[in-house]
Design an enzyme around this catalytic site. Structure first.
Site, PDB file in Angstrom:
ATOM      1  N   TRP A   1       0.796  -1.230   0.000  1.00 20.66           N
ATOM      2  CA  TRP A   1       0.000   0.000   0.000  1.00 20.66           C
ATOM      3  C   TRP A   1       0.832   1.284   0.000  1.00 20.66           C
ATOM      4  O   TRP A   1       1.862   1.361   0.665  1.00 20.66           O
ATOM      5  CB  TRP A   1      -0.871  -0.010   1.257  1.00 20.66           C
ATOM      6  CG  TRP A   1      -1.501   1.300   1.600  1.00 20.66           C
ATOM      7  CD1 TRP A   1      -0.953   2.315   2.334  1.00 20.66           C
ATOM      8  CD2 TRP A   1      -2.798   1.738   1.213  1.00 20.66           C
ATOM      9  NE1 TRP A   1      -1.842   3.357   2.421  1.00 20.66           N
ATOM     10  CE2 TRP A   1      -2.992   3.025   1.749  1.00 20.66           C
ATOM     11  CE3 TRP A   1      -3.840   1.157   0.459  1.00 20.66           C
ATOM     12  CZ2 TRP A   1      -4.162   3.756   1.564  1.00 20.66           C
ATOM     13  CZ3 TRP A   1      -5.014   1.887   0.296  1.00 20.66           C
ATOM     14  CH2 TRP A   1      -5.152   3.175   0.843  1.00 20.66           C
TER      15      TRP A   1
ATOM     16  N   ASP B   1      -0.148   9.165   0.736  1.00 15.92           N
ATOM     17  CA  ASP B   1       0.507  10.444   0.423  1.00 15.92           C
ATOM     18  C   ASP B   1       1.989  10.361   0.038  1.00 15.92           C
ATOM     19  O   ASP B   1       2.752   9.634   0.657  1.00 15.92           O
ATOM     20  CB  ASP B   1       0.484  11.381   1.639  1.00 15.92           C
ATOM     21  CG  ASP B   1      -0.839  11.430   2.325  1.00 15.92           C
ATOM     22  OD1 ASP B   1      -1.809  10.811   1.842  1.00 15.92           O
ATOM     23  OD2 ASP B   1      -0.920  12.089   3.370  1.00 15.92           O
TER      24      ASP B   1
ATOM     25  N   GLN C   1       3.857   7.440   2.206  1.00 10.91           N
ATOM     26  CA  GLN C   1       3.107   6.718   3.219  1.00 10.91           C
ATOM     27  C   GLN C   1       2.988   5.266   2.753  1.00 10.91           C
ATOM     28  O   GLN C   1       2.519   5.001   1.643  1.00 10.91           O
ATOM     29  CB  GLN C   1       1.707   7.332   3.389  1.00 10.91           C
ATOM     30  CG  GLN C   1       1.713   8.633   4.147  1.00 10.91           C
ATOM     31  CD  GLN C   1       2.026   8.429   5.619  1.00 10.91           C
ATOM     32  OE1 GLN C   1       1.164   8.076   6.411  1.00 10.91           O
ATOM     33  NE2 GLN C   1       3.277   8.644   5.997  1.00 10.91           N
TER      34      GLN C   1
ATOM     35  N   TRP D   1      -4.191   0.140   4.127  1.00 11.84           N
ATOM     36  CA  TRP D   1      -3.629   1.119   5.042  1.00 11.84           C
ATOM     37  C   TRP D   1      -3.303   0.446   6.376  1.00 11.84           C
ATOM     38  O   TRP D   1      -4.085  -0.344   6.890  1.00 11.84           O
ATOM     39  CB  TRP D   1      -4.643   2.265   5.244  1.00 11.84           C
ATOM     40  CG  TRP D   1      -4.054   3.444   5.966  1.00 11.84           C
ATOM     41  CD1 TRP D   1      -3.429   4.504   5.401  1.00 11.84           C
ATOM     42  CD2 TRP D   1      -4.045   3.671   7.388  1.00 11.84           C
ATOM     43  NE1 TRP D   1      -3.020   5.392   6.383  1.00 11.84           N
ATOM     44  CE2 TRP D   1      -3.383   4.900   7.603  1.00 11.84           C
ATOM     45  CE3 TRP D   1      -4.507   2.955   8.491  1.00 11.84           C
ATOM     46  CZ2 TRP D   1      -3.196   5.441   8.874  1.00 11.84           C
ATOM     47  CZ3 TRP D   1      -4.309   3.485   9.762  1.00 11.84           C
ATOM     48  CH2 TRP D   1      -3.667   4.728   9.942  1.00 11.84           C
TER      49      TRP D   1
ATOM     50  N   PHE E   1       3.431   9.265  10.086  1.00  6.21           N
ATOM     51  CA  PHE E   1       2.484   9.902   9.177  1.00  6.21           C
ATOM     52  C   PHE E   1       3.217  10.887   8.259  1.00  6.21           C
ATOM     53  O   PHE E   1       4.433  10.989   8.264  1.00  6.21           O
ATOM     54  CB  PHE E   1       1.381  10.613   9.990  1.00  6.21           C
ATOM     55  CG  PHE E   1       0.192   9.731  10.290  1.00  6.21           C
ATOM     56  CD1 PHE E   1       0.281   8.344  10.279  1.00  6.21           C
ATOM     57  CD2 PHE E   1      -1.056  10.305  10.587  1.00  6.21           C
ATOM     58  CE1 PHE E   1      -0.834   7.548  10.542  1.00  6.21           C
ATOM     59  CE2 PHE E   1      -2.166   9.515  10.859  1.00  6.21           C
ATOM     60  CZ  PHE E   1      -2.065   8.145  10.837  1.00  6.21           C
TER      61      PHE E   1
ATOM     62  N   ARG F   1      -1.313  17.691  12.295  1.00  8.06           N
ATOM     63  CA  ARG F   1      -0.399  16.872  11.490  1.00  8.06           C
ATOM     64  C   ARG F   1       0.073  17.466  10.167  1.00  8.06           C
ATOM     65  O   ARG F   1      -0.341  18.531   9.753  1.00  8.06           O
ATOM     66  CB  ARG F   1      -1.043  15.510  11.219  1.00  8.06           C
ATOM     67  CG  ARG F   1      -2.354  15.533  10.453  1.00  8.06           C
ATOM     68  CD  ARG F   1      -2.781  14.069  10.220  1.00  8.06           C
ATOM     69  NE  ARG F   1      -4.053  13.955   9.559  1.00  8.06           N
ATOM     70  CZ  ARG F   1      -5.216  13.818  10.182  1.00  8.06           C
ATOM     71  NH1 ARG F   1      -5.279  13.801  11.503  1.00  8.06           N
ATOM     72  NH2 ARG F   1      -6.329  13.707   9.491  1.00  8.06           N
ATOM     73  N   ASP F   2       0.928  16.673   9.526  1.00  2.20           N
ATOM     74  CA  ASP F   2       1.423  16.852   8.160  1.00  2.20           C
ATOM     75  C   ASP F   2       2.296  18.100   7.984  1.00  2.20           C
ATOM     76  O   ASP F   2       2.042  18.941   7.114  1.00  2.20           O
ATOM     77  CB  ASP F   2       0.256  16.881   7.151  1.00  2.20           C
ATOM     78  CG  ASP F   2      -0.641  15.652   7.278  1.00  2.20           C
ATOM     79  OD1 ASP F   2      -0.166  14.640   7.815  1.00  2.20           O
ATOM     80  OD2 ASP F   2      -1.804  15.713   6.835  1.00  2.20           O
TER      81      ASP F   2
ATOM     82  N   GLU G   1      -5.843  18.634   5.444  1.00  2.72           N
ATOM     83  CA  GLU G   1      -4.646  17.812   5.630  1.00  2.72           C
ATOM     84  C   GLU G   1      -3.551  18.308   4.678  1.00  2.72           C
ATOM     85  O   GLU G   1      -3.827  19.013   3.712  1.00  2.72           O
ATOM     86  CB  GLU G   1      -4.948  16.338   5.313  1.00  2.72           C
ATOM     87  CG  GLU G   1      -6.062  15.737   6.174  1.00  2.72           C
ATOM     88  CD  GLU G   1      -6.283  14.248   5.937  1.00  2.72           C
ATOM     89  OE1 GLU G   1      -6.309  13.507   6.929  1.00  2.72           O
ATOM     90  OE2 GLU G   1      -6.450  13.820   4.782  1.00  2.72           O
TER      91      GLU G   1
ATOM     92  N   TRP H   1      -9.729   8.592  -0.951  1.00  5.49           N
ATOM     93  CA  TRP H   1     -10.099   7.870   0.268  1.00  5.49           C
ATOM     94  C   TRP H   1     -11.482   7.239   0.142  1.00  5.49           C
ATOM     95  O   TRP H   1     -11.795   6.283   0.837  1.00  5.49           O
ATOM     96  CB  TRP H   1     -10.046   8.801   1.491  1.00  5.49           C
ATOM     97  CG  TRP H   1      -8.636   9.040   1.968  1.00  5.49           C
ATOM     98  CD1 TRP H   1      -7.980  10.225   2.005  1.00  5.49           C
ATOM     99  CD2 TRP H   1      -7.711   8.063   2.455  1.00  5.49           C
ATOM    100  NE1 TRP H   1      -6.704  10.056   2.473  1.00  5.49           N
ATOM    101  CE2 TRP H   1      -6.515   8.742   2.765  1.00  5.49           C
ATOM    102  CE3 TRP H   1      -7.768   6.681   2.649  1.00  5.49           C
ATOM    103  CZ2 TRP H   1      -5.391   8.087   3.267  1.00  5.49           C
ATOM    104  CZ3 TRP H   1      -6.643   6.026   3.152  1.00  5.49           C
ATOM    105  CH2 TRP H   1      -5.474   6.725   3.453  1.00  5.49           C
TER     106      TRP H   1
HETATM  107  C1  FRU Z   1      -3.768  12.241   4.172  1.00  2.43           C
HETATM  108  C2  FRU Z   1      -3.462  11.607   5.516  1.00  2.43           C
HETATM  109  C3  FRU Z   1      -2.570  12.527   6.335  1.00  2.43           C
HETATM  110  C4  FRU Z   1      -1.883  11.578   7.257  1.00  2.43           C
HETATM  111  C5  FRU Z   1      -1.701  10.357   6.403  1.00  2.43           C
HETATM  112  C6  FRU Z   1      -1.801   9.060   7.146  1.00  2.43           C
HETATM  113  O1  FRU Z   1      -4.116  11.325   3.185  1.00  2.43           O
HETATM  114  O2  FRU Z   1      -4.655  11.319   6.199  1.00  2.43           O
HETATM  115  O3  FRU Z   1      -3.259  13.556   6.982  1.00  2.43           O
HETATM  116  O4  FRU Z   1      -0.666  12.080   7.731  1.00  2.43           O
HETATM  117  O5  FRU Z   1      -2.708  10.413   5.415  1.00  2.43           O
HETATM  118  O6  FRU Z   1      -1.505   7.969   6.332  1.00  2.43           O
END
Ligand code: FRU
Length: 495
Positions: free
Chosen positions: A38, A41, A57, A65, A96, A162-163, A215, A301
């Protein structure tokens, strides 16, 4: 009895996962996808020593996931990718999304002072408890990483925070981090001189599209075409143009080292891409001449789980160079392929064609289920719809994907209602983007097996979309309900 039937179900499940057939026919050739398992991002995009690095990711153990870690790949040309070992594995914390910067002057004091130093700052996710920003460093161009022993470098004790994405802001001589509070539709900016200590600068939010969480933020200074000006753009993943489905939006304005101000009224929404499959794009760091380009995750998603590929799931878009252009609707984001494949000599070229109905291009063998770019420049038309049709017209069971322009609604579109395997309800839809009045009708389409990227009107309109054809397909130009005058048709085979 109960035990027996449970055993039976377990055996069935195990058999099923072994018997799943690889779907290499759908694997794109010039878009990155992991060999197995998998991805979502893109993370830590950076250019160093002649290589573009893509961290991503990744679940190293499965095709769904989970076990979130950073995978790693590198490329010399953004088209051929070499996958490398997992870069940052998860521990108790999931790794993440985040970014990588080059600590040119070794301001962090970490690692070996005599070797180039990469700093990754990413979100450490403690499921359902806490998200905070952690740091890891690498002295070997991202192959191995050491997690900093004084993590976190930034925490505000929030479950969702995050991110992080970092730029070097020259005028204020500091690194600036953008990091989101997803459920509050806000981004916070932090400044730092040493990448270890971060000071709160300001917050921007509650503007544009606030129907779904925010995000993967990023802040970029982009050139305005036809001038020496630059403008600041704040981009964020959020709801896209389709209700309750993810996408990306951007704001154009200024950043003074502390605060971002949006030039447009706060209700105005600018979407980056009108396809269902473009998300979480972030810009590359350390680019030559500060050129801005990014790539995004090509999946949604809404149906990522059901996406039918095996043994991998998820892929990236092609990289796109970013700038701003003045249009009849104000400053708009322009995205051009990087490298720009249409700068190469085309494998086929025709001028001043008149088309009614359809013209089959299947004589060009290289178009069959392969990788190519088509560009159509249209002069005039009284057709209702025109464009490109991929697929098989078989009466009993047609399988068609149409890409083009609708003259009545004045929309660019990718129609994937009959495009083949429909992985989830709602996938079979028309994705459309409004024409920008005043611009030329130029359609540029990348076809890379399951993957379509439509960049129209010189890249001011984008629609990125997957589809999963099950039959051998032919390629046709179509002009429905009237005549189409094509000024120029060019096709590039991507070998
Ligand atoms: C976006 C997200 C981010 C997070 C990551 C987790 O697609 O939800 O916000 O860091 O994926 O896999």
């Amino acid at each position: 009895m109960k035990i027996k039937s449970t055993l039976f179900i377990l055996t069935l499940l195990a058999f099923n996962s072994f018997s799943q057939k690889p779907t290499e026919q759908w694997r794109p050739a010039i878009h990155f996808s992991p060999k197995i398992n998998w991805t979502n991002d893109p993370n830590g995009l950076i250019y160093i020593n002649g290589y573009y690095h893509l961290f991503f990711q990744h679940n190293p153990k499965g095709n769904e996931w989970g076990n979130m870690s950073w995978g790693h790949a590198k490329s010399k040309d953004l088209l051929h990718w070499e996958e490398l070992p997992v870069a940052i594995p998860h521990g108790k914390e999931y790794i993440f999304s985040g970014c990588v910067v080059l600590d040119k002057d070794h301001v962090s004091g970490l690692g070996d002072p005599n070797k180039p130093l990469l700093i990754a700052i990413y979100t450490a996710d403690y499921p359902n408890t806490l998200q905070e920003q952690h740091l890891a460093f690498s002295n070997d161009e991202g192959i191995t990483w050491t997690k900093y022993n004084q993590n976190p470098v930034l925490s505000i004790q929030l479950k969702d925070f995050r991110d992080p994405n970092i730029i070097w802001h020259e005028p204020s001589h500091q690194y600036v981090m953008s990091v989101v509070k997803p459920w509050e539709f806000t981004v916070q900016f932090y400044g730092s001189k040493d990448l270890l200590h971060w000071n709160y600068l300001s917050e921007f939010g509650h503007q544009g599209d606030v129907d779904m969480i925010w995000e993967c933020p990023s802040l970029m200074e982009l050139p305005v075409e036809g001038s020496k000006d630059t403008k600041w753009v704040f981009a964020v993943s959020s709801q896209g143009p389709y209700k309750k489905a993810v996408g990306m939006q951007y704001f154009v304005g200024d950043f003074d080292g502390k605060t971002f101000t949006n030039d447009a009224p706060k209700e105005q929404v600018n979407y980056v891409d009108y396809g269902r499959d473009f998300y979480a794009a972030i810009p590359f760091y350390n680019t030559v001449n500060k050129e801005a380009y990014w790539l995004g995750w090509m999946l949604s998603w809404s149906y990522a789980k059901e996406q039918p590929t095996f043994p991998y799931k998820g892929q990236m878009s092609l990289a796109r160079t970013l700038s701003l252009v003045r249009t009849s609707q104000g400053l708009r984001l322009k995205q051009v392929l990087k490298p720009d494949l249409t700068k190469l000599k085309p494998d086929y070229e025709a001028h001043n064609l008149v088309l009614k109905g359809s013209k089959d291009l299947s004589g060009m063998k290289f178009l069959q289920n392969k990788t190519y770019v088509i560009e159509l420049k249209v002069d005039a038309t009284n057709a209702k719809q025109w464009g490109i049709e991929l697929g098989d017209r078989a009466k009993d069971n047609p399988e068609l994907t149409r890409i083009g322009f609708d003259e009545k609604s004045q929309d660019w579109f990718i129609d994937r209602r009959l495009s083949g395997q429909i992985p989830a309800p709602g996938f079979d839809m028309i994705q459309s983007a409004p024409f920008i009045p005043g611009g030329d009708k130029v359609l540029q389409l990348v076809v890379d097996r399951s993957t379509l990227e439509l960049l129209a009107q010189d890249g001011t309109v984008a629609i990125s979309s997957l589809r999963f054809p099950t039959k051998k397909e032919s390629v046709r130009l179509i002009s429905m309900g009237g005549e189409l005058r094509i000024k120029e048709l060019r096709i590039w085979e991507i070998k």
